[in-house]
Design an enzyme around this catalytic site. Structure first.
Site, PDB file in Angstrom:
ATOM      1  CG  ASP A 110     -98.872 -55.008 -76.220  1.00 51.32           C
ATOM      2  OD1 ASP A 110     -97.690 -55.375 -76.364  1.00 51.32           O
ATOM      3  OD2 ASP A 110     -99.291 -54.479 -75.178  1.00 51.32           O
ATOM      4  CE  LYS A 161     -95.976 -50.792 -67.091  1.00 48.63           C
ATOM      5  NZ  LYS A 161     -95.357 -51.908 -67.736  1.00 48.63           N
ATOM      6  CG  ASP A 219     -97.608 -51.316 -75.817  1.00 45.76           C
ATOM      7  OD1 ASP A 219     -98.790 -51.561 -76.105  1.00 45.76           O
ATOM      8  OD2 ASP A 219     -97.081 -51.706 -74.773  1.00 45.76           O
TER       9      ASP A 219
HETATM   10  N1  GDD Z   1     -99.822 -65.655 -71.035  1.00 44.94           N
HETATM   11  C1  GDD Z   1     -99.772 -64.553 -70.301  1.00 44.94           C
HETATM   12  N2  GDD Z   1     -99.992 -64.641 -68.955  1.00 44.94           N
HETATM   13  N3  GDD Z   1     -99.515 -63.378 -70.891  1.00 44.94           N
HETATM   14  C2  GDD Z   1     -99.480 -62.273 -70.118  1.00 44.94           C
HETATM   15  C3  GDD Z   1     -99.698 -62.302 -68.731  1.00 44.94           C
HETATM   16  C4  GDD Z   1     -99.972 -63.566 -68.124  1.00 44.94           C
HETATM   17  O1  GDD Z   1    -100.173 -63.695 -66.910  1.00 44.94           O
HETATM   18  N4  GDD Z   1     -99.585 -61.036 -68.264  1.00 44.94           N
HETATM   19  C5  GDD Z   1     -99.305 -60.246 -69.323  1.00 44.94           C
HETATM   20  N5  GDD Z   1     -99.242 -60.989 -70.443  1.00 44.94           N
HETATM   21  C6  GDD Z   1     -98.917 -60.529 -71.791  1.00 44.94           C
HETATM   22  C7  GDD Z   1     -99.868 -59.502 -72.359  1.00 44.94           C
HETATM   23  O2  GDD Z   1    -100.929 -60.136 -73.051  1.00 44.94           O
HETATM   24  C8  GDD Z   1     -98.961 -58.729 -73.304  1.00 44.94           C
HETATM   25  O3  GDD Z   1     -98.865 -59.330 -74.579  1.00 44.94           O
HETATM   26  C9  GDD Z   1     -97.591 -58.831 -72.666  1.00 44.94           C
HETATM   27  O4  GDD Z   1     -97.667 -59.876 -71.697  1.00 44.94           O
HETATM   28  C10 GDD Z   1     -97.139 -57.537 -72.006  1.00 44.94           C
HETATM   29  O5  GDD Z   1     -98.169 -57.056 -71.172  1.00 44.94           O
HETATM   30  P1  GDD Z   1     -98.610 -55.533 -71.224  1.00 44.94           P
HETATM   31  O6  GDD Z   1     -99.707 -55.378 -70.234  1.00 44.94           O
HETATM   32  O7  GDD Z   1     -98.849 -55.112 -72.620  1.00 44.94           O
HETATM   33  O8  GDD Z   1     -97.304 -54.853 -70.634  1.00 44.94           O
HETATM   34  P2  GDD Z   1     -96.816 -53.338 -70.795  1.00 44.94           P
HETATM   35  O9  GDD Z   1     -97.098 -52.823 -72.143  1.00 44.94           O
HETATM   36  O10 GDD Z   1     -97.329 -52.557 -69.641  1.00 44.94           O
HETATM   37  O11 GDD Z   1     -95.227 -53.488 -70.580  1.00 44.94           O
HETATM   38  C11 GDD Z   1     -94.499 -54.460 -71.302  1.00 44.94           C
HETATM   39  O12 GDD Z   1     -94.260 -54.050 -72.629  1.00 44.94           O
HETATM   40  C12 GDD Z   1     -93.456 -52.837 -72.757  1.00 44.94           C
HETATM   41  C13 GDD Z   1     -93.263 -52.580 -74.241  1.00 44.94           C
HETATM   42  O13 GDD Z   1     -94.465 -52.408 -74.868  1.00 44.94           O
HETATM   43  C14 GDD Z   1     -93.182 -54.677 -70.543  1.00 44.94           C
HETATM   44  O14 GDD Z   1     -92.536 -55.792 -71.149  1.00 44.94           O
HETATM   45  C15 GDD Z   1     -92.297 -53.432 -70.603  1.00 44.94           C
HETATM   46  O15 GDD Z   1     -91.022 -53.709 -70.047  1.00 44.94           O
HETATM   47  C16 GDD Z   1     -92.104 -53.007 -72.068  1.00 44.94           C
HETATM   48  O16 GDD Z   1     -91.334 -51.786 -72.102  1.00 44.94           O
HETATM   49 MG    MG Z   2     -98.143 -53.493 -73.765  1.00 37.75          MG
END
Ligand code: GDD
Ligand code: MG
Length: 369
Positions: A110, A161, A219
């Site tokens: 994303d 987080k 994001d």
């Molecule tokens: N295959 C798979 N399986 N993918 C997963 C799973 C899972 O169990 N859980 C999450 N994902 C994928 C989501 O589809 C997404 O592409 C990615 O992992 C990150 O999940 P988000 O839900 O978007 O996380 P976030 O935005 O809260 O936080 C992440 O991104 C931030 C930057 O945008 C973390 O990596 C943070 O550290 C980072 O700053």
């Molecule tokens: Mg994200």
């Protein structure tokens, strides 16, 4: 070179848009979001991408095919239950072609980013790192992984987080892993790369390097960010090698019908078979496939889902209207309100939700003030 995109999350912050489809397939500037990433990867020399899917996994291949359209080979690796961000990577490793000492690019599915991926790969090679993380600066790090670095640019902590972040530098969701480090992730159980893998590597004294690049980065995992990311691509503010058109105030699909007196601005998009009637104003908004915006309605920073209908003179501001929902005449949907798929909102209704978390259920009155 191989890459893995972790694309299995449920995208709950984008409900109801993700109730029927996975976040990486939502259109951004008229293109499924993940395609922006695939073309960027191909441009950086990636030849094989493993798509680590879970939620609504069956929808990916019919839309993306074998990857040849994007100049690479696409391989689908699906989890039967969510394995977390690192568990998903470990689950995909048997499909990698990289040798133990070769780099593998990892992307969250994303992240819209103009950063220098080739520069990140070069930094990884030169520093002989186990992992090299793309880092960016943000105003508020609480929703992200806070990643401080030392004077040599080495990562000193990974605080996912954190309620009180120690710096404004965050994980941007693009990593280069040396392949053998991916093989070390425990198999067969859920593992978080942010909460388990990175802290463990740091505790072991492994070389985890930060690549700071503050080019365009977003994001797109919330409705407001999805509107912004799409608008930024259309207006040429966000670079995407997948988007070939010149910068413009709007993008209208060739099969859509837009009245000449409608005003489309701010990078708004109108999807296939959608209708926009006379006097409508769209500002930084997304109108999905088959949606209908009646005369004199206004949508600002809003998303109208596939097949939804918006009544005459209705105003949407920071609103999300789900698939096939029907919003009556002269309504006001404001401040983060989300209308469920298929819901019916009566004429003249006023709805708002400052936290953006409430969803009106079909047939329910919703969160009226
Ligand atoms: N295959 C798979 N399986 N993918 C997963 C799973 C899972 O169990 N859980 C999450 N994902 C994928 C989501 O589809 C997404 O592409 C990615 O992992 C990150 O999940 P988000 O839900 O978007 O996380 P976030 O935005 O809260 O936080 C992440 O991104 C931030 C930057 O945008 C973390 O990596 C943070 O550290 C980072 O700053
Ligand atoms: Mg994200």
């Amino acid at each position: 070179m191989d890459a893995i995109i972790v694309a299995g999350g449920a995208g709950t912050r984008l409900l109801p848009l993700t109730a029927n489809r996975p976040k990486p397939l939502l259109p951004v500037a008229g293109i499924p979001f993940v395609v922006h990433q695939l073309v960027k990867l191909a441009d950086a020399g990636v030849g094989r991408v493993l798509l680590a899917t879970g939620y609504r996994a069956e929808q990916f291949e019919p839309q993306l095919g074998d990857g040849s359209r994007f100049g690479l080979e696409l391989i689908y690796v699906t989890e039967s239950q969510p394995l977390g961000t690192a568990g998903a990577l470990r689950h995909a490793t048997p499909q990698l072609s990289a040798r133990a000492d070769e780099p593998v690019v990892i992307l969250n599915s994303d992240v819209l980013s103009g950063h220098d991926l080739l520069g990140q790969l070069e930094r990884h090679r030169v520093s002989g790192a186990d992992v090299t993380l793309h880092l960016v600066e943000v105003a508020d790090a609480r929703a992200f992984g806070c990643v401080p670095t030392n004077a040599r640019g080495h990562v000193t902590a990974f605080l996912e987080k954190a309620p009180q972040p120690v710096c404004s530098q965050i994980n941007a969701g693009c990593y280069v892993f040396t392949r053998s480090v991916l093989d070390e992730i425990p198999a067969g159980r859920a593992v978080s790369v942010e909460r388990e893998t990175f802290p463990a590597l740091l505790a072991q004294g492994r070389t985890v390097v930060g690549f700071v690049d503050c080019s365009y980065w977003l994001d797109v995992g919330t409705p407001a960010a999805l509107c912004q990311g799409s608008a930024d691509v259309v207006r040429g503010v966000a670079p995407s090698p997948a988007y070939a058109r010149p910068p413009a105030e709007s993008l209208v699909d060739g099969t859509a019908s837009v009245a000449p007196t409608a005003t489309l601005r701010g990078g708004s998009t109108v999807g296939p078979q959608a209708t926009v009637e006379k006097g409508v104003v769209l500002d930084r908004s997304l109108v999905a496939e088959g949606a209908w915006i009646s005369a004199d309605a206004t949508a600002i920073d809003s998303i109208v889902g596939p097949g939804a209908r918006i009544g005459r003179g209705t105003v949407l501001r920071n609103a999300v209207v789900g698939d096939d929902a029907q919003v009556g005449v002269a309504c006001e949907l404001l401040s983060g309100v989300r209308i469920s798929n298929g819901a019916v909102i009566e004429d003249g209704a006023v709805r708002f939700s400052p936290g953006g978390v409430l969803t009106s259920q079909p047939g329910e009155p919703g969160d009226a003030p």
